[in-house]
Design a protein around this motif. Structure first.
Motif, PDB file in Angstrom:
ATOM      1  N   GLY A  11       0.494  -1.514   0.093  1.00 29.36           N
ATOM      2  CA  GLY A  11      -0.288  -0.152  -0.014  1.00 29.36           C
ATOM      3  C   GLY A  11       0.819   1.745  -0.259  1.00 29.36           C
ATOM      4  O   GLY A  11       1.677   1.217   0.353  1.00 29.36           O
ATOM      5  N   ARG A  12      -0.316   2.635   0.171  1.00 25.29           N
ATOM      6  CA  ARG A  12       0.523   3.640  -0.257  1.00 25.29           C
ATOM      7  C   ARG A  12       0.143   4.150   1.280  1.00 25.29           C
ATOM      8  O   ARG A  12      -0.180   4.077   2.028  1.00 25.29           O
ATOM      9  N   VAL A  13       1.038   5.247   1.585  1.00 25.30           N
ATOM     10  CA  VAL A  13       0.896   5.394   3.224  1.00 25.30           C
ATOM     11  C   VAL A  13       0.747   6.474   3.022  1.00 25.30           C
ATOM     12  O   VAL A  13       1.457   8.245   2.036  1.00 25.30           O
ATOM     13  N   TYR A  14      -0.088   7.604   3.469  1.00 25.15           N
ATOM     14  CA  TYR A  14      -0.955   8.686   4.518  1.00 25.15           C
ATOM     15  C   TYR A  14       0.107   9.426   4.932  1.00 25.15           C
ATOM     16  O   TYR A  14       1.128   9.360   4.868  1.00 25.15           O
ATOM     17  N   GLY A  15       0.757  10.830   3.585  1.00 22.36           N
ATOM     18  CA  GLY A  15       1.424  12.266   4.047  1.00 22.36           C
ATOM     19  C   GLY A  15       2.971  11.459   3.701  1.00 22.36           C
ATOM     20  O   GLY A  15       4.150  12.225   3.117  1.00 22.36           O
ATOM     21  N   ALA A  16       3.013  10.795   2.754  1.00 16.66           N
ATOM     22  CA  ALA A  16       4.156   9.961   2.566  1.00 16.66           C
ATOM     23  C   ALA A  16       4.145  10.508   1.151  1.00 16.66           C
ATOM     24  O   ALA A  16       3.964  10.880   0.311  1.00 16.66           O
ATOM     25  N   GLU A  17       5.523  11.057   0.889  1.00 19.49           N
ATOM     26  CA  GLU A  17       6.560  11.537  -0.633  1.00 19.49           C
ATOM     27  C   GLU A  17       5.749  10.944  -1.599  1.00 19.49           C
ATOM     28  O   GLU A  17       5.691   9.158  -1.556  1.00 19.49           O
ATOM     29  N   HIS A  18       5.414  11.552  -2.858  1.00 15.97           N
ATOM     30  CA  HIS A  18       5.222  10.287  -3.805  1.00 15.97           C
ATOM     31  C   HIS A  18       6.403   9.820  -4.604  1.00 15.97           C
ATOM     32  O   HIS A  18       6.014   8.728  -4.748  1.00 15.97           O
ATOM     33  N   ASP A  19       7.075  10.338  -4.279  1.00 12.49           N
ATOM     34  CA  ASP A  19       8.641   9.164  -4.376  1.00 12.49           C
ATOM     35  C   ASP A  19       8.920   8.072  -3.501  1.00 12.49           C
ATOM     36  O   ASP A  19       9.579   7.208  -4.398  1.00 12.49           O
ATOM     37  N   ASP A  20       8.297   8.223  -2.551  1.00 14.48           N
ATOM     38  CA  ASP A  20       9.022   6.971  -1.772  1.00 14.48           C
ATOM     39  C   ASP A  20       7.627   6.840  -0.601  1.00 14.48           C
ATOM     40  O   ASP A  20       7.374   7.072   0.285  1.00 14.48           O
ATOM     41  N   PRO A  21       7.025   6.238  -1.345  1.00 15.34           N
ATOM     42  CA  PRO A  21       5.313   6.124  -0.687  1.00 15.34           C
ATOM     43  C   PRO A  21       4.893   5.047   0.230  1.00 15.34           C
ATOM     44  O   PRO A  21       3.445   4.533   0.463  1.00 15.34           O
TER      45      PRO A  21
END
Length: 90
Positions: A11-21
């Motif tokens: 999954g993608r993490v809320y608030g994470a950088e787009h290049d390291d989600p």
């Protein structure tokens, strides 16, 4: 590791950088279900039991109130690893 753990690792993490989600090893996450943040993971590493029981009000321009809005998520009864959307506030 069970199927739920494997799903979280993709999954993608809320608030994470787009290049390291993606999620990081050694961190604790909750899956957000429903609402504008559906499918994202929330990093709750270091949260105490009271904070986990309360859920979270998360800033998102995708809420019903636009850029100033927050989407509220609470632990799902019987499955506290998943947090359900319970509404938005300005």
């Amino acid at each position: 590791m069970d199927d739920h753990d494997e799903q979280l690792l993709r999954g993608r993490v809320y608030g994470a950088e787009h290049d390291d989600p993606g999620p990081r090893a050694g961190r604790t996450y909750r899956e957000l279900c429903g609402g504008p943040l559906d499918g994202l993971l929330l990093d709750v590493t270091g949260w105490d039991a009271e904070q986990l029981a309360d859920g979270a009000a998360l800033s998102t321009h995708l809420s019903r109130y636009g850029d100033t809005g927050r989407s509220h998520y609470e632990p799902r009864p019987g499955d506290p690893q998943r947090w359900e959307h319970v509404g938005d506030t300005p």
